[in-house]
Write a protein that holds these residues in place. Structure first.
Motif, PDB file in Angstrom:
ATOM      1  N   PHE A   1      42.596  19.389 -48.125  1.00 55.00           N
ATOM      2  CA  PHE A   1      41.841  19.554 -49.433  1.00 55.00           C
ATOM      3  C   PHE A   1      42.570  18.656 -50.649  1.00 55.00           C
ATOM      4  CE2 PHE A   1      40.433  23.060 -46.944  1.00 55.00           C
ATOM      5  CZ  PHE A   1      39.003  23.122 -47.508  1.00 55.00           C
ATOM      6  N   GLU A   2      43.727  18.357 -50.280  1.00 53.46           N
ATOM      7  CA  GLU A   2      44.368  17.278 -51.331  1.00 53.46           C
ATOM      8  C   GLU A   2      43.713  15.797 -51.241  1.00 53.46           C
ATOM      9  OE1 GLU A   2      48.546  17.095 -51.270  1.00 53.46           O
ATOM     10  OE2 GLU A   2      48.590  19.342 -51.787  1.00 53.46           O
ATOM     11  N   GLN A   3      43.324  15.514 -50.114  1.00 53.19           N
ATOM     12  CA  GLN A   3      42.518  14.120 -49.814  1.00 53.19           C
ATOM     13  C   GLN A   3      41.228  14.268 -49.950  1.00 53.19           C
ATOM     14  OE1 GLN A   3      44.163  11.660 -46.636  1.00 53.19           O
ATOM     15  NE2 GLN A   3      46.187  12.486 -46.883  1.00 53.19           N
ATOM     16  N   LYS A   4      40.669  15.723 -49.413  1.00 56.35           N
ATOM     17  CA  LYS A   4      39.090  15.827 -49.597  1.00 56.35           C
ATOM     18  C   LYS A   4      38.433  15.226 -48.244  1.00 56.35           C
ATOM     19  CE  LYS A   4      38.470  17.058 -54.164  1.00 56.35           C
ATOM     20  NZ  LYS A   4      39.010  18.243 -54.443  1.00 56.35           N
ATOM     21  N   VAL A   5      39.265  15.243 -47.126  1.00 51.60           N
ATOM     22  CA  VAL A   5      38.930  14.815 -45.930  1.00 51.60           C
ATOM     23  C   VAL A   5      39.068  15.717 -44.863  1.00 51.60           C
ATOM     24  CG1 VAL A   5      39.178  12.210 -46.535  1.00 51.60           C
ATOM     25  CG2 VAL A   5      41.020  13.678 -45.340  1.00 51.60           C
ATOM     26  N   GLU A   6      38.221  15.342 -43.608  1.00 50.11           N
ATOM     27  CA  GLU A   6      38.788  16.363 -42.526  1.00 50.11           C
ATOM     28  C   GLU A   6      38.740  15.266 -41.315  1.00 50.11           C
ATOM     29  OE1 GLU A   6      35.258  19.062 -42.358  1.00 50.11           O
ATOM     30  OE2 GLU A   6      34.355  17.804 -41.071  1.00 50.11           O
ATOM     31  N   TRP A   7      39.739  15.814 -40.455  1.00 48.94           N
ATOM     32  CA  TRP A   7      39.819  14.777 -39.073  1.00 48.94           C
ATOM     33  C   TRP A   7      39.218  15.695 -38.007  1.00 48.94           C
ATOM     34  CZ3 TRP A   7      43.443  15.010 -42.820  1.00 48.94           C
ATOM     35  CH2 TRP A   7      44.107  13.676 -43.200  1.00 48.94           C
ATOM     36  N   ASN A   8      38.281  14.935 -37.194  1.00 46.01           N
ATOM     37  CA  ASN A   8      37.551  15.705 -36.340  1.00 46.01           C
ATOM     38  C   ASN A   8      38.022  15.156 -34.892  1.00 46.01           C
ATOM     39  OD1 ASN A   8      35.543  17.495 -37.547  1.00 46.01           O
ATOM     40  ND2 ASN A   8      34.963  15.566 -38.414  1.00 46.01           N
ATOM     41  N   ILE A   9      38.539  15.735 -33.970  1.00 41.57           N
ATOM     42  CA  ILE A   9      39.193  15.319 -32.876  1.00 41.57           C
ATOM     43  C   ILE A   9      38.326  15.972 -31.762  1.00 41.57           C
ATOM     44  CG2 ILE A   9      41.302  15.139 -31.364  1.00 41.57           C
ATOM     45  CD1 ILE A   9      42.772  15.504 -34.175  1.00 41.57           C
ATOM     46  N   ASP A  10      37.573  15.169 -30.784  1.00 42.58           N
ATOM     47  CA  ASP A  10      36.970  15.613 -29.754  1.00 42.58           C
ATOM     48  C   ASP A  10      37.618  15.121 -28.635  1.00 42.58           C
ATOM     49  OD1 ASP A  10      35.237  15.806 -27.577  1.00 42.58           O
ATOM     50  OD2 ASP A  10      33.529  15.643 -28.963  1.00 42.58           O
ATOM     51  N   PHE A  11      38.489  16.237 -27.737  1.00 41.00           N
ATOM     52  CA  PHE A  11      39.129  15.982 -26.774  1.00 41.00           C
ATOM     53  C   PHE A  11      38.351  15.692 -25.460  1.00 41.00           C
ATOM     54  CE2 PHE A  11      41.711  18.837 -29.457  1.00 41.00           C
ATOM     55  CZ  PHE A  11      42.972  18.249 -29.542  1.00 41.00           C
ATOM     56  N   ASN A  12      36.947  16.116 -25.624  1.00 39.90           N
ATOM     57  CA  ASN A  12      36.096  15.628 -24.332  1.00 39.90           C
ATOM     58  C   ASN A  12      35.772  14.241 -24.213  1.00 39.90           C
ATOM     59  OD1 ASN A  12      35.873  18.384 -24.840  1.00 39.90           O
ATOM     60  ND2 ASN A  12      34.186  18.622 -23.526  1.00 39.90           N
ATOM     61  N   THR A  13      35.453  13.373 -25.427  1.00 40.64           N
ATOM     62  CA  THR A  13      35.146  12.119 -25.777  1.00 40.64           C
ATOM     63  C   THR A  13      36.425  11.253 -26.039  1.00 40.64           C
ATOM     64  OG1 THR A  13      34.562  12.309 -27.855  1.00 40.64           O
ATOM     65  CG2 THR A  13      32.612  12.809 -26.056  1.00 40.64           C
ATOM     66  N   LYS A  14      37.580  12.003 -26.195  1.00 43.23           N
ATOM     67  CA  LYS A  14      38.907  11.336 -26.526  1.00 43.23           C
ATOM     68  C   LYS A  14      38.698  10.395 -28.009  1.00 43.23           C
ATOM     69  CE  LYS A  14      41.162  11.231 -22.307  1.00 43.23           C
ATOM     70  NZ  LYS A  14      40.560  12.231 -21.412  1.00 43.23           N
ATOM     71  N   LYS A  15      37.861  11.107 -28.930  1.00 47.25           N
ATOM     72  CA  LYS A  15      37.718  10.196 -30.254  1.00 47.25           C
ATOM     73  C   LYS A  15      37.900  11.274 -31.506  1.00 47.25           C
ATOM     74  CE  LYS A  15      33.563   7.770 -28.568  1.00 47.25           C
ATOM     75  NZ  LYS A  15      32.267   7.565 -28.863  1.00 47.25           N
ATOM     76  N   CYS A  16      38.581  10.429 -32.331  1.00 49.22           N
ATOM     77  CA  CYS A  16      38.993  10.944 -33.584  1.00 49.22           C
ATOM     78  C   CYS A  16      38.241  10.451 -34.872  1.00 49.22           C
ATOM     79  CB  CYS A  16      40.472  10.690 -33.674  1.00 49.22           C
ATOM     80  SG  CYS A  16      41.088  11.359 -35.522  1.00 49.22           S
ATOM     81  N   GLN A  17      37.653  11.325 -35.654  1.00 52.09           N
ATOM     82  CA  GLN A  17      36.981  10.674 -36.972  1.00 52.09           C
ATOM     83  C   GLN A  17      37.403  11.200 -37.976  1.00 52.09           C
ATOM     84  OE1 GLN A  17      32.752  11.815 -36.407  1.00 52.09           O
ATOM     85  NE2 GLN A  17      32.007  10.084 -37.565  1.00 52.09           N
ATOM     86  N   LYS A  18      37.666  10.469 -38.709  1.00 48.54           N
ATOM     87  CA  LYS A  18      38.149  10.795 -40.342  1.00 48.54           C
ATOM     88  C   LYS A  18      36.820  10.876 -41.310  1.00 48.54           C
ATOM     89  CE  LYS A  18      41.180   9.802 -43.995  1.00 48.54           C
ATOM     90  NZ  LYS A  18      42.374   8.815 -44.622  1.00 48.54           N
ATOM     91  N   VAL A  19      36.510  12.042 -41.837  1.00 47.86           N
ATOM     92  CA  VAL A  19      35.216  11.949 -42.863  1.00 47.86           C
ATOM     93  C   VAL A  19      35.366  12.528 -43.980  1.00 47.86           C
ATOM     94  CG1 VAL A  19      33.678  11.850 -40.729  1.00 47.86           C
ATOM     95  CG2 VAL A  19      34.296  14.118 -41.693  1.00 47.86           C
ATOM     96  N   PRO A  20      34.784  12.372 -44.940  1.00 45.81           N
ATOM     97  CA  PRO A  20      34.961  12.836 -46.471  1.00 45.81           C
ATOM     98  C   PRO A  20      34.332  14.355 -46.311  1.00 45.81           C
ATOM     99  CG  PRO A  20      33.211  11.234 -46.568  1.00 45.81           C
ATOM    100  CD  PRO A  20      33.859  11.110 -45.226  1.00 45.81           C
ATOM    101  N   PHE A  21      34.711  15.320 -47.145  1.00 39.25           N
ATOM    102  CA  PHE A  21      34.243  16.467 -47.219  1.00 39.25           C
ATOM    103  C   PHE A  21      32.748  16.467 -47.295  1.00 39.25           C
ATOM    104  CE2 PHE A  21      38.308  19.214 -48.332  1.00 39.25           C
ATOM    105  CZ  PHE A  21      38.655  19.131 -46.873  1.00 39.25           C
TER     106      PHE A  21
END
Length: 195
Positions: free
Chosen positions: A86-106
């Protein structure tokens, strides 16, 4: 849907009360597990899933982590982790099935979970859960750019810890091009762990 669901879980996770005290959560850091059932109806399609979520709440750094295992009605299993900063106003979404990590704004309207039951909440009653745990029930409507519905939350009388929540209403899922649908979520929490 997982992103919305984890956002909702943390909202319910940290909104607390004791008796009729609306601001009683004192812990800065704790971990909790929950089991949830979710039903979604959108565009003439219905989906159902259950989730097990391990959450870590850290008010000192304004970060919240949700590690989720979801089981869908078509026998698929997904393993994801969402970290909200909440300080950077971002979330990291880590999908362990596809082995992908995505950083997205709130998404618009996302706010850090508060330690208090909202001002518009009404105390419903006090009940005893199995095992003798005394809990307080609150009801309140919730409306934001991503949700419009009603919440019922139960919190332990001693310690103000989440015991269960339910939400029924409409959601707009920012993860699916703004898809809107009807949703029902029921959560049951286990005993929190102080970290």
């Amino acid at each position: 849907m997982t992103r919305f669901f984890t956002c909702f879980v943390v909202l319910c996770l940290v909104v607390c009360s004791a008796a009729q005290d609306k601001c009683c959560l004192k812990e800065n850091m704790f971990a909790i597990t929950s089991g949830s059932l979710l039903g979604l109806h959108a565009d003439m399609e219905f989906s159902a899933s259950s989730q097990e979520i391990f959450s870590v709440v850290d008010y000192t750094t304004s970060r919240f982590m949700y590690n989720s295992t979801a089981y869908t009605s078509d026998n698929n299993v997904s393993y994801t982790m969402v970290i909200d900063d909440f300080e950077q106003k971002v979330e990291w979404n880590i999908d362990f099935n596809t082995k992908k990590c995505q950083k997205v704004p709130f998404p618009e309207g996302k706010q850090m979970p508060v330690r208090c039951v909202p001002d518009n909440a009404n105390f419903v009653k006090q009940v005893t859960y199995s095992g003798g745990t005394l809990v307080n029930m609150w009801y309140y409507p919730i409306k934001s750019p991503i949700q419009d519905g009603q919440v019922v939350i139960t919190l332990t009388d001693k310690g103000c810890l989440p015991a269960g929540t339910s939400y029924v209403g409409k959601i707009t899922n920012s993860g699916q091009e703004g898809k809107r649908g009807d949703i029902l979520i029921v959560n049951r929490y286990s005993r929190p762990i102080n970290v």
